[in-house]
Design an enzyme around this catalytic site. Structure first.
Site, PDB file in Angstrom:
ATOM      1  N   ARG A  22       0.669  -0.877   0.157  1.00 40.64           N
ATOM      2  CA  ARG A  22       0.365   0.516  -0.288  1.00 40.64           C
ATOM      3  C   ARG A  22       0.859   0.919  -0.055  1.00 40.64           C
ATOM      4  NH1 ARG A  22      -4.875   1.917   3.504  1.00 40.64           N
ATOM      5  NH2 ARG A  22      -6.511   0.720   2.426  1.00 40.64           N
ATOM      6  N   GLN A  74     -10.636  -3.711  -2.308  1.00 44.16           N
ATOM      7  CA  GLN A  74     -12.139  -2.922  -2.291  1.00 44.16           C
ATOM      8  C   GLN A  74     -12.435  -3.648  -2.958  1.00 44.16           C
ATOM      9  OE1 GLN A  74     -11.974  -0.620   0.077  1.00 44.16           O
ATOM     10  NE2 GLN A  74     -13.988  -1.231   0.501  1.00 44.16           N
ATOM     11  N   CYS A 102     -16.182   3.024   1.375  1.00 44.54           N
ATOM     12  CA  CYS A 102     -15.743   1.414   1.876  1.00 44.54           C
ATOM     13  C   CYS A 102     -14.437   2.208   2.636  1.00 44.54           C
ATOM     14  CB  CYS A 102     -13.795   2.313   0.963  1.00 44.54           C
ATOM     15  SG  CYS A 102     -13.692   4.246   0.639  1.00 44.54           S
ATOM     16  N   ASP A 139     -17.422   8.247  -1.219  1.00 37.65           N
ATOM     17  CA  ASP A 139     -15.564   8.268  -0.426  1.00 37.65           C
ATOM     18  C   ASP A 139     -15.343   9.467   0.224  1.00 37.65           C
ATOM     19  OD1 ASP A 139     -13.074   7.482   0.168  1.00 37.65           O
ATOM     20  OD2 ASP A 139     -12.389   6.473  -1.644  1.00 37.65           O
ATOM     21  N   HIS A 164      -7.094   1.045  -6.459  1.00 36.83           N
ATOM     22  CA  HIS A 164      -7.951  -0.419  -5.183  1.00 36.83           C
ATOM     23  C   HIS A 164      -8.429  -1.749  -5.304  1.00 36.83           C
ATOM     24  CE1 HIS A 164      -7.902  -0.868  -0.566  1.00 36.83           C
ATOM     25  NE2 HIS A 164      -7.982   0.371  -0.364  1.00 36.83           N
ATOM     26  N   ARG A 220     -13.491  -7.556   3.148  1.00 34.47           N
ATOM     27  CA  ARG A 220     -12.237  -7.441   3.131  1.00 34.47           C
ATOM     28  C   ARG A 220     -11.223  -8.498   3.351  1.00 34.47           C
ATOM     29  NH1 ARG A 220      -9.846  -2.351   2.044  1.00 34.47           N
ATOM     30  NH2 ARG A 220      -8.259  -3.626   1.251  1.00 34.47           N
TER      31      ARG A 220
END
Ligand code: CP
Ligand code: NVA
Length: 330
Positions: free
Chosen positions: A104, A134, A270, A228, A131, A314
């Site tokens: 990440r 996700q 998310c 988001d 991502h 996740r």
């Protein structure tokens, strides 16, 4: 389906059938865990988790998923990489010790370089432009809550439509043949290459991709409304003020949810979210007269909100990615 030794850098590299396989595997692994079955797909495997940015869900998901399947995870947040040692050399070192690497951080190029030089599967845990883990979790969540195939889903992403989460969802959606709407102001330009790619893929899959600033038209009949935060990690704090001015009409409100015309529309996010003023960032900005809430607290806490299912998923989907690319007999 054999995904052994594949990298997981972006869903652009995966076909519809391969994404379907990963989702089915995630459903199965989740059911197994709920039934108390102990997995051993990653027995004897060591994975390295590199984090240049903060995380709650992604880090914990990789750790729990690895441990659940008999593997071991090292969390690496202050390595020499990029400072005293090149990404190439770091990748070569870690590839000698580990069976898989999660990254990440700030740049997609870094996760690509790790994949190029490490010799082991590399998984993208969020970069500036994608991502993908996700997206898998979000699709799993939709399948759990809505009784129709992904290709029949009208998915609306509202707000910062040129961020990593939105792009990751767009890539997944066009592969799966979904109907994806980017809802945001005309002044926010989606990268033309991203849009061109998505339009091309949508043609192949029978999906659609639309960009609009018209709230009423966008949300009509929506199965999912997703948002988001408005300033992502790595972006400058000074952006909050202009973003709030630009994106407030695209905030998720109960009024927006009502405009879908459906009781079943899911609210998705998310996370983390600024739905109230309980964080230092939201509180500080509030004291400066800036309301950074991208969704109303009422919607976030409503029965239509599935945000904590996404968070749990996740872990199940990341487990599926590791098991498929690294595990024994998945
Ligand atoms: N959604 C997500 O990636 O959360 P974290 O930043 O907590 O990992
Ligand atoms: N767009 C957000 C997502 C966090 C999971 C960020 O990059 O900060």
């Amino acid at each position: 389906m054999n995904l052994k030794n594949r990298h997981f850098l972006t869903l652009k590299d995966y076909s519809k059938e391969e994404i379907r396989y990963l989702l089915d595997l995630a459903h199965q692994l989740k059911a197994d865990k709920k039934a108390g079955k102990i997995g051993q797909h990653l027995l004897g495997k060591n994975v390295c988790l590199i984090f240049e940015k903060t995380s709650t869900r992604t880090r914990c998901s990789f750790e729990v998923a690895a441990l659940d399947e008999g593997g071991h995870a090292t969390f690496l947040s202050n390595s020499q990489m990029g400072k005293k040692e090149s990404i190439e050399d770091t990748a070569k070192v870690l590839g000698r010790m580990y069976d898989g690497i999660e990254f990440r951080g700030f740049k997609q190029e870094t996760v690509e370089a790790l994949a190029k030089y490490s010799g082991v599967p590399v998984w993208n845990g969020l970069t500036d432009v994608d991502h993908p883990t996700q997206t898998l979790a979000d699709f799993l969540t939709i399948e759990e809550h809505l009784d129709k195939p992904l290709e029949d889903i009208k998915f609306v992403f509202t707000g910062d439509i040129r961020n990593n989460v939105c792009y990751g969802l767009m890539y997944g959606a066009v592969k799966m043949g979904m109907h994806f709407v980017c809802l945001g102001p005309k002044s926010l330009h989606i990268d033309p290459e991203v849009l061109a790619y998505c339009k091309e893929e949508a043609k192949k899959s029978g999906g659609t991709i639309e960009v609009t600033d018209n709230v009423d038209e966008a949300v009509k009949d929506a199965d999912v409304i997703y948002t988001d935060i408005w300033v992502s990690m790595g972006e400058d704090e000074s952006l909050y003020k202009p973003r709030v001015e630009m994106l407030s009409p695209y905030k998720v409100t109960q009024e927006m949810m009502n405009k879908t015309g459906k009781d079943s529309t899911l609210f998705m996010h998310c996370l983390p979210s600024f739905h109230d003023f309980e964080t230092t960032v939201a509180k500080t900005k509030h004291d400066e007269g800036i309301d950074i809430r991208e969704v109303e607290d009422e919607v976030f806490r409503s029965k239509n909100s599935v945000v904590f299912d996404e968070a749990e998923n996740r872990m199940h989907t990341i487990k599926a990615v590791m098991v498929a690319t690294l595990g024994k007999d998945a």
